[in-house]
Design a protein around this motif. Structure first.
Motif, mmCIF file in Angstrom:
data_model
loop_
_atom_site.group_PDB
_atom_site.id
_atom_site.type_symbol
_atom_site.label_atom_id
_atom_site.label_comp_id
_atom_site.label_asym_id
_atom_site.label_seq_id
_atom_site.Cartn_x
_atom_site.Cartn_y
_atom_site.Cartn_z
ATOM 1 N N ASP A 334 69.212 18.842 28.139
ATOM 2 C CA ASP A 334 69.946 19.032 26.894
ATOM 3 C C ASP A 334 69.642 17.990 25.823
ATOM 4 N N VAL A 335 69.187 16.812 26.232
ATOM 5 C CA VAL A 335 68.980 15.728 25.271
ATOM 6 C C VAL A 335 67.523 15.263 25.234
ATOM 7 N N MET A 336 66.989 14.870 26.395
ATOM 8 C CA MET A 336 65.686 14.212 26.412
ATOM 9 C C MET A 336 64.538 15.154 26.034
ATOM 10 N N TRP A 337 64.451 16.294 26.715
ATOM 11 C CA TRP A 337 63.341 17.209 26.460
ATOM 12 C C TRP A 337 63.369 17.737 25.023
ATOM 13 N N PRO A 338 64.508 18.155 24.494
ATOM 14 C CA PRO A 338 64.523 18.559 23.078
ATOM 15 C C PRO A 338 64.090 17.432 22.134
ATOM 16 N N GLU A 339 64.496 16.198 22.445
ATOM 17 C CA GLU A 339 64.099 15.089 21.576
ATOM 18 C C GLU A 339 62.592 14.870 21.622
ATOM 19 N N MET A 340 62.005 15.011 22.791
ATOM 20 C CA MET A 340 60.540 14.879 22.893
ATOM 21 C C MET A 340 59.848 15.977 22.094
ATOM 22 N N LEU A 341 60.338 17.202 22.198
ATOM 23 C CA LEU A 341 59.708 18.307 21.481
ATOM 24 C C LEU A 341 59.824 18.143 19.962
ATOM 25 N N GLN A 342 60.887 17.498 19.515
ATOM 26 C CA GLN A 342 61.096 17.332 18.071
ATOM 27 C C GLN A 342 60.534 16.006 17.535
ATOM 28 N N SER A 343 59.961 15.185 18.418
ATOM 29 C CA SER A 343 59.462 13.879 17.981
ATOM 30 C C SER A 343 58.234 14.031 17.093
ATOM 31 N N ALA A 344 57.970 13.009 16.310
ATOM 32 C CA ALA A 344 56.842 13.023 15.368
ATOM 33 C C ALA A 344 55.515 13.021 16.112
ATOM 34 N N VAL A 345 54.504 13.587 15.473
ATOM 35 C CA VAL A 345 53.148 13.514 16.003
ATOM 36 C C VAL A 345 52.208 13.008 14.917
ATOM 37 N N LYS A 346 51.205 12.282 15.371
ATOM 38 C CA LYS A 346 50.133 11.854 14.482
ATOM 39 C C LYS A 346 48.962 12.810 14.657
#
Length: 563
Positions: A334-346
């Protein structure tokens, strides 16, 4: 493809003389192949007399050992029975019980130690032709060790009608190896002693395998600086990022070679939740090369809210992250995986080492296999090849004191970590993550290393195509030294990574907890170093003293001296 075809490189070179003779080999049973197919009972006439045989056999497989008392009860749930004793000891009244096992369709391996002085001739026909029978010289520990290794393929049987080949690691204490083991040991002892005195780590295990023969396997120091529990070669360590190449990557290799995934397909193809994110068009190949542009690290544990961690479990806190520390249910989902998917990319293409890469590959693997990765890798690889301790969340399977403690976590879990993964994110994911969470002994890692050196074959069974191993372990990047999942020796000799004498064929990985495995196809060498350098608190002294690299170079100096 950037990899080099490696088929010309040797695998095993047997130097020990094996006097064991295989008189019968029912259905070609020996050497044993997939170990997950067997529940093994080992029955000896006098266990204390055959301690070396029992110990050596247990290095290969999970084995229960007994004497002939209550034979029927002890062997009831076994489907393979190894019976060992001298010709004189193996009386007919004992063999009648063994004959019942044959009637019950159990496979039987009879190991007979014979010095040729028995007054009664051996009755070859008493047990019939349905058994495998091995005869070895009586008395010596070496003969016992050789007989046990012959059963599992650690030694080739070269005498008699039924000859076999070596198919597994050999434990012959480097005898007849031609190497100056005594001098090497003295140098490694000195470096290990320096590490412990300098508080780089309270203890460590060092292991080296050359041409399929274990030439070094030694434990140093203690589990903690309190010096209460000596470190043993059978201890289980938190491998940290070695999990990337020994846990997640073999699953990915399997899925790739079976055509279940395509490394040039995208995250968006395999992961529904990635389709509407900035990661939908990133290929799995870029992910494995750490070229996806991911954020290197997200400290999830710093974002916990009051009440997310409890000291005792309740209905809403069932994720055990350490002794007396329970996380809120589904926090990863509910928290970690969604945050990874929404994190910035270079921009894709530049090398940026990121733990998120292997979180992603675990998710891809689980969506394709419909099975938790920790279960999948067990039945795919660990159990069949005899990696007895390798796995995640070891406290569910092993005694606490068999597992080396890591950090006393003062910021998150507020307790000494022992058998719970050191990496905070992996712990919050339930102990099973793509980048961390794997625990194992040095011996388990050596088995995996030998499978890689054999280019996918171990114990007489092929688990990967040679070209799959070649591709993943060789240089695959135009911008870094990396393979697919695997780290590699740095081509710049000035960097001396992983060590001064390592060559361009070397691949493997290090781990944050103070671990490494380096595999050298050119020299048919495996080097393993396991420690808990993060105990009681994280320190850089293992790096500062260059302990791992210096020990690796001592091994190179030893093998180079014979060339």
């Amino acid at each position: 493809m950037l990899f080099t075809h490696l088929s010309g490189w040797a695998q095993y070179k047997q130097t020990a003389v094996n006097e064991s003779v295989l008189l019968q080999n029912a259905n070609g049973l020996l050497p044993l192949k997939r170990l997950d197919e067997y529940k093994i009972a080992l029955v000896t006439t006098v266990p204390s007399r055959y301690a070396t045989f029992i110990h050596t056999a247990k290095r290969y497989a999970d084995i229960e050992s007994f004497d002939f008392n209550q034979y029927d009860e002890h062997t009831k749930y076994a489907n393979l029975i190894i019976v060992a004793g001298s010709t004189a000891d193996l009386r007919n009244d004992l063999l009648l019980m063994v004959r019942q096992s044959i009637v019950n369709k159990k496979r039987v391996i009879l190991v007979r130690f014979d010095d040729g002085t028995n007054s009664q001739p051996w009755n070859r026909g008493f047990l019939g032709n349905g058994i495998s029978e091995l005869v070895a010289p009586a008395g010596g520990e070496e003969a016992q060790a050789h007989a046990a290794m012959s059963i599992f393929g650690g030694l080739a049987i070269t005498q008699g009608t039924h000859k076999t080949e070596q198919t597994r690691l050999q434990y012959t204490e480097a005898k007849a190896s031609g190497l100056n083991i005594a001098a090497m040991t003295a140098k490694i002892d000195a470096i290990a002693g320096e590490a412990i005195r300098g508080r780089a780590a309270p203890g460590m295990v060092v292991m080296a395998v050359k041409n399929g023969q274990v030439i070094f396997d030694k434990a140093y120091g203690y589990h903690t600086y309190g010096q209460k529990v000596p470190t043993r070669t059978t201890d289980i360590f938190d491998l940290a990022s070695i999990s990337k190449i020994a846990g997640t990557t073999p699953v990915v290799m399997h899925l790739q070679e079976k055509g279940i995934i395509n490394l040039d397909s995208t995250m968006g193809r395999y992961l529904w939740q990635a389709k509407e994110t900035n990661k939908k068009d990133i290929t799995l190949r870029s992910v494995l090369l750490h070229e996806a542009g991911f954020t290197p690290y997200i400290p999830f544990y710093r974002h916990l809210n009051a009440g997310d961690i409890r000291r005792s479990p309740d209905a809403g806190h069932q994720v055990k992250v350490a002794d007396s520390a329970y996380l809120k249910n589904n926090y990863y989902r509910d928290v970690m995986w969604p945050e990874m998917l929404q994190s910035a990319v270079k921009p894709v293409g530049s090398y940026v080492y990121s733990d998120i890469s292997m979180y992603v590959m675990k998710e891809v693997a689980e969506h394709e296999t419909a099975e938790p990765m920790d279960n999948y890798v067990q039945h795919l690889l660990y159990r069949p090849i005899g990696m007895k301790t390798a796995g995640y969340n070891p406290r569910t399977r092993f005694a606490k004191d068999q597992i080396v403690p890591t950090e006393y976590d003062t910021s998150f879990r507020k307790v000494l970590l022992q058998g719970y993964v050191h990496d905070q994110g992996a712990a919050m994911a339930g102990g099973v993550a793509g980048h961390a969470g794997l625990f194992a002994t040095a011996n388990d890692l050596a088995i995996y290393g030998q499978l890689l050196l054999n280019r996918g074959d171990y114990g007489g069974v092929r688990y990967f195509k040679p070209e799959t191993i070649d591709m993943f372990t060789s240089k695959q990047s135009k911008t870094s030294r990396r393979g697919l999942g695997f780290d590699r020796a740095d081509p710049d000799p000035k960097k001396e990574y992983p060590s001064k004498l390592a060559n361009e064929s070397v691949y493997g990985h290090t781990g944050y907890t103070g671990t490494c495995i380096w595999i050298d196809p050119k020299n048919q060498l495996i080097y393993i170093f396991l420690s808990n350098r993060v105990h009681p608190q994280v320190t850089t002294k293992l790096y500062d003293l260059n302990i791992r690299s210096r020990i690796q170079d001592v091994i190179y100096e030893t093998i180079n001296a014979t060339k």
